[in-house]
Enzyme design. Structure first.
Site, PDB file in Angstrom:
ATOM      1  N   LYS A  75      48.702  41.399  29.900  1.00 36.36           N
ATOM      2  CA  LYS A  75      49.277  40.137  30.398  1.00 36.36           C
ATOM      3  C   LYS A  75      49.373  39.149  29.237  1.00 36.36           C
ATOM      4  CE  LYS A  75      48.078  40.837  35.250  1.00 36.36           C
ATOM      5  NZ  LYS A  75      47.775  42.284  35.165  1.00 36.36           N
ATOM      6  N   SER A  77      45.539  36.487  41.895  1.00 39.01           N
ATOM      7  CA  SER A  77      46.903  36.625  41.400  1.00 39.01           C
ATOM      8  C   SER A  77      47.974  36.260  42.421  1.00 39.01           C
ATOM      9  CB  SER A  77      47.135  38.061  40.920  1.00 39.01           C
ATOM     10  OG  SER A  77      46.994  38.988  41.987  1.00 39.01           O
ATOM     11  N   HIS A  85      44.003  37.415  35.158  1.00 38.01           N
ATOM     12  CA  HIS A  85      44.942  36.295  35.243  1.00 38.01           C
ATOM     13  C   HIS A  85      44.311  35.007  34.730  1.00 38.01           C
ATOM     14  CE1 HIS A  85      48.332  38.271  37.264  1.00 38.01           C
ATOM     15  NE2 HIS A  85      47.403  39.016  37.827  1.00 38.01           N
TER      16      HIS A  85
END
Length: 397
Positions: free
Chosen positions: A243, A184, A212
């Site tokens: 996310k 990340s 991610h």
């Protein structure tokens, strides 16, 4: 009185400010999205620092699904899963996650931090070993600390060092290689084919934290294992609903059925925490539906990521990583990074500086994150602001 002295037993707050590493919280007064309103600043601000990769945090269908779940299933369960906190929507979402990742089973947590905290202690014994990339996320590091397995740390993305550690770990009953799929802070991707080959050679399992990557890496957004063609070789995937998949909250583990069954019995964050609220479950389920219906949004984000990276590099900036919507603008000095982030906000661009201890000393950066809902004009405006600020601060000539 000691609370008023600026010292709380863990270090001086004044020294943190003096080093330029103090982290202030800017207050958003609108929905999350590519354009937001920030307290104390007039007009819309372009947001380039959210994990809202697919732009689903405020998608109308995602919001409506959350409202419907809230109305039908209530605000919360007031219980952990094994008492009276499992509803049909929890089981349905777990099954959908498992199908999405092409795994046997999945288990929900309040966050992926909790999923990582609950995995290693439940799975590994003092007779086992875990081998971890040195730049793994803090939640992986903390989860590993909780277990009693022997701990090995290999140099970042260094397969020769991993192989050496795997040889050393042959004396242990079970070996687990743990890595982020996409890192990340740097936007780089773990070499999963090489990791899986070494794991097979030395009889190890592979665990990937794909927070991610889930939803936007790979041809259909399944993540780094799909991107790199090793979906059948990665044993365990942990990821997040907070996310790309709606951006609310929640995490999960997906993998073999016996592992998930074990986690339901022994994973402390699962056993001793409240169930995920119905509205969050509804939002995440709809986000997965939208993703599985079409991959057009994934292709859009890839093109916009390339646009930003190529324009910034052409302007003279160093951008870490490759082909990932996390685009760290490397600056080195912590105070410089903080000042440039403030300068960007004055120009209507919301970005955040990262410095020690979040990243290594002298590797401060501004982490830019591209969303599918950014327009080309948004991206060009961000680049233009960086060039102006870069010249102002002497980063560019």
């Amino acid at each position: 009185m000691w609370l008023c002295s600026g010292w709380c037993g863990f270090g001086s707050t004044s020294s943190i400010r003096g080093a330029g590493t103090w982290k202030s919280e800017r207050v958003i007064t609108s929905r999350q999205g590519p354009h937001v309103h920030v307290d104390g600043i007039s007009g819309e601000i372009l947001n380039f620092c959210a994990n809202n990769y697919l732009g689903l945090s405020s998608h109308p269908e995602v919001i409506q699904a959350g409202l419907q779940a809230l109305k039908e299933f209530g605000a919360g369960l007031s219980s952990s899963r094994f008492i009276c906190g499992t509803q049909s929507i929890h089981r349905n979402l777990e099954a959908k996650i498992a199908r999405f990742h092409q795994r046997e089973e999945a288990i929900l947590y309040s966050s992926c931090f909790d999923a990582n905290a609950g995995l290693f202690e439940a799975l590994l014994t003092p007779d086992d070993a875990v081998l971890s990339d040195e730049l793994n996320h803090a939640s992986i590091i903390d989860g590993i600390r909780l277990c009693k397995a022997h701990k090995y740390r290999y140099r970042h993305l260094d397969m020769a060092d991993l192989e050496a550690k795997l040889r050393e770990a042959q004396k242990h009953r079970l070996r687990l290689v743990a890595t982020d799929g996409a890192f990340s802070m740097d936007g780089d991707i773990a070499p999963l084919p090489e990791i899986c080959r070494l794991a097979s050679r030395y009889g190890a399992l592979v665990f990937v934290d794909d927070c991610h990557a889930t939803g936007f890496l790979g041809p259909t957004g399944r993540g780094t294992d799909e991107l790199l063609g090793v979906m059948d070789q990665v044993t365990i995937i942990n990821s997040t609903l907070g996310k790309a998949l709606g951006g609310a909250s929640g995490g999960y583990t997906t993998g073999p059925g016996p592992l998930v069954a074990l986690l339901r019995q022994r994973s402390r964050p699962y056993v001793f925490s409240n169930s995920l609220p119905p509205a969050l479950v509804g939002c995440a389920s709809k986000a997965l539906d939208l993703l599985m219906d079409s991959n057009a949004i994934i292709q859009s984000m890839a093109a916009k990521t390339h646009r930003f990276r190529s324009k910034m590099e052409a302007a003279g900036f160093t951008i870490s990583g490759a082909n990932h919507p996390i685009c760290p603008v490397m600056l080195g000095d912590a105070q410089l990074a903080s000042q440039m982030a403030d300068d960007m906000l004055k120009r209507g661009i919301f970005v955040i500086a990262f410095s020690f201890p979040v990243v290594p000393k002298d590797k401060a950066r501004i982490r830019v994150q591209i969303s599918a809902t950014h327009s080309e004009e948004d991206i060009d405006r961000c680049v233009e602001a960086f060039v102006e600020v870069g010249r102002l601060r002497g980063v560019l000539s």
